[in-house]
Design an enzyme around this catalytic site. Sequence first.
Site, mmCIF file in Angstrom:
data_model
loop_
_atom_site.group_PDB
_atom_site.id
_atom_site.type_symbol
_atom_site.label_atom_id
_atom_site.label_comp_id
_atom_site.label_asym_id
_atom_site.label_seq_id
_atom_site.Cartn_x
_atom_site.Cartn_y
_atom_site.Cartn_z
ATOM 1 N N ASN A 122 6.282 109.379 4.093
ATOM 2 C CA ASN A 122 5.433 110.345 4.794
ATOM 3 C C ASN A 122 3.978 109.923 4.662
ATOM 4 O OD1 ASN A 122 4.207 112.587 5.933
ATOM 5 N ND2 ASN A 122 4.564 113.914 4.171
ATOM 6 N N LYS A 171 1.366 111.206 6.107
ATOM 7 C CA LYS A 171 0.408 112.307 6.230
ATOM 8 C C LYS A 171 -0.721 111.908 7.201
ATOM 9 C CE LYS A 171 1.860 113.817 1.696
ATOM 10 N NZ LYS A 171 1.513 114.447 0.414
ATOM 11 N N HIS A 196 6.838 121.494 4.823
ATOM 12 C CA HIS A 196 6.102 120.814 3.752
ATOM 13 C C HIS A 196 5.057 121.755 3.153
ATOM 14 C CE1 HIS A 196 3.604 117.880 1.661
ATOM 15 N NE2 HIS A 196 4.612 117.020 1.778
ATOM 16 N N GLU A 229 2.124 121.351 2.206
ATOM 17 C CA GLU A 229 0.769 121.254 2.761
ATOM 18 C C GLU A 229 0.653 122.044 4.060
ATOM 19 O OE1 GLU A 229 0.131 116.897 0.701
ATOM 20 O OE2 GLU A 229 0.460 117.017 2.866
ATOM 21 N N GLU A 280 10.346 119.380 -3.220
ATOM 22 C CA GLU A 280 9.022 118.845 -3.532
ATOM 23 C C GLU A 280 8.251 119.856 -4.372
ATOM 24 O OE1 GLU A 280 7.305 115.660 -0.671
ATOM 25 O OE2 GLU A 280 7.090 117.613 0.222
ATOM 26 N N GLY A 296 0.926 114.606 -4.927
ATOM 27 C CA GLY A 296 -0.406 114.017 -4.932
ATOM 28 C C GLY A 296 -1.148 114.129 -6.249
ATOM 29 N N SER A 304 4.931 112.628 -5.886
ATOM 30 C CA SER A 304 4.363 111.492 -6.626
ATOM 31 C C SER A 304 5.422 110.470 -7.028
ATOM 32 C CB SER A 304 3.590 111.989 -7.854
ATOM 33 O OG SER A 304 2.469 112.764 -7.473
#
Length: 251
Positions: free
Chosen positions: A9, A11, A95, A97, A167, A173, A213
């Site tokens: 991914n 992003k 996701h 985010e 996740e 991150g 990560s």
Amino acid sequence: MRRPIIVGNWKMNMLISDADEWIAGLLKNSYLTEALDIVVAPAFTSLAVLRDRIEKSGIKLAGQNIGQEIGGSLTGEISATMLKDAGCSYVLLGHSERRQYFAETDEIVNKKISIACNQGLNIIFCVGESLVERNNGRTNEIIEAQLSSGLANLNLIQLSQLAIAYEPVWAIGTGHTATPDQAQDVHLYIRAWGKKLFGTNFAESTRVLYGGSVKPETSKSLMNQSDIDGLLVGKASLKIREFCDIINSLF
């Protein structure tokens, strides 16, 4: 046996020229698609270029999101049919985010999953808890709520197009990765939940991925867990050498 899957991914990273260079590196390892599924989720601007590059390679494309409608007067949105037209067979939905920065609720995610299913896309449905929620012992509660709402009113045919990605928000991150045991515990819970709601066939056939990560140093130990079927790779997927190291670590 569930077929392993590795998803990169990107992003909001990489220009078209960067994507072109990156995919050239991956194509050198494309023979690995005989043993596992390799999926790349670039920015929308790079989809058509990568589609032409990966033709007949076995590598698959994913969109990072879709709009809440099939089409219409929705400036800036991308529809499920547009993703398919650009060469995608997968889409990432739910996701953290998108939930955190774009206020996507479980209900919105559910609507998008339904649209993606109806348009013939495979879905990678993301769920995960925050650090506060984990520290308060609410991990399973949060995961179950996201699963229950996100998959509401879907039939077994639609559910067959689904993979679930765990996740943990606290690992995305941050450089912190859930230990293999922590990840396995949640994956096992997801599979048990699926069996209870949708039956043994769903639980045993649905792939559950870990994301957060992921690095070459941790990928093998994660994939050695019995209920982890794949990896959703973020930052490490931006460097083709690291992404290929993750893939090669599984063999």
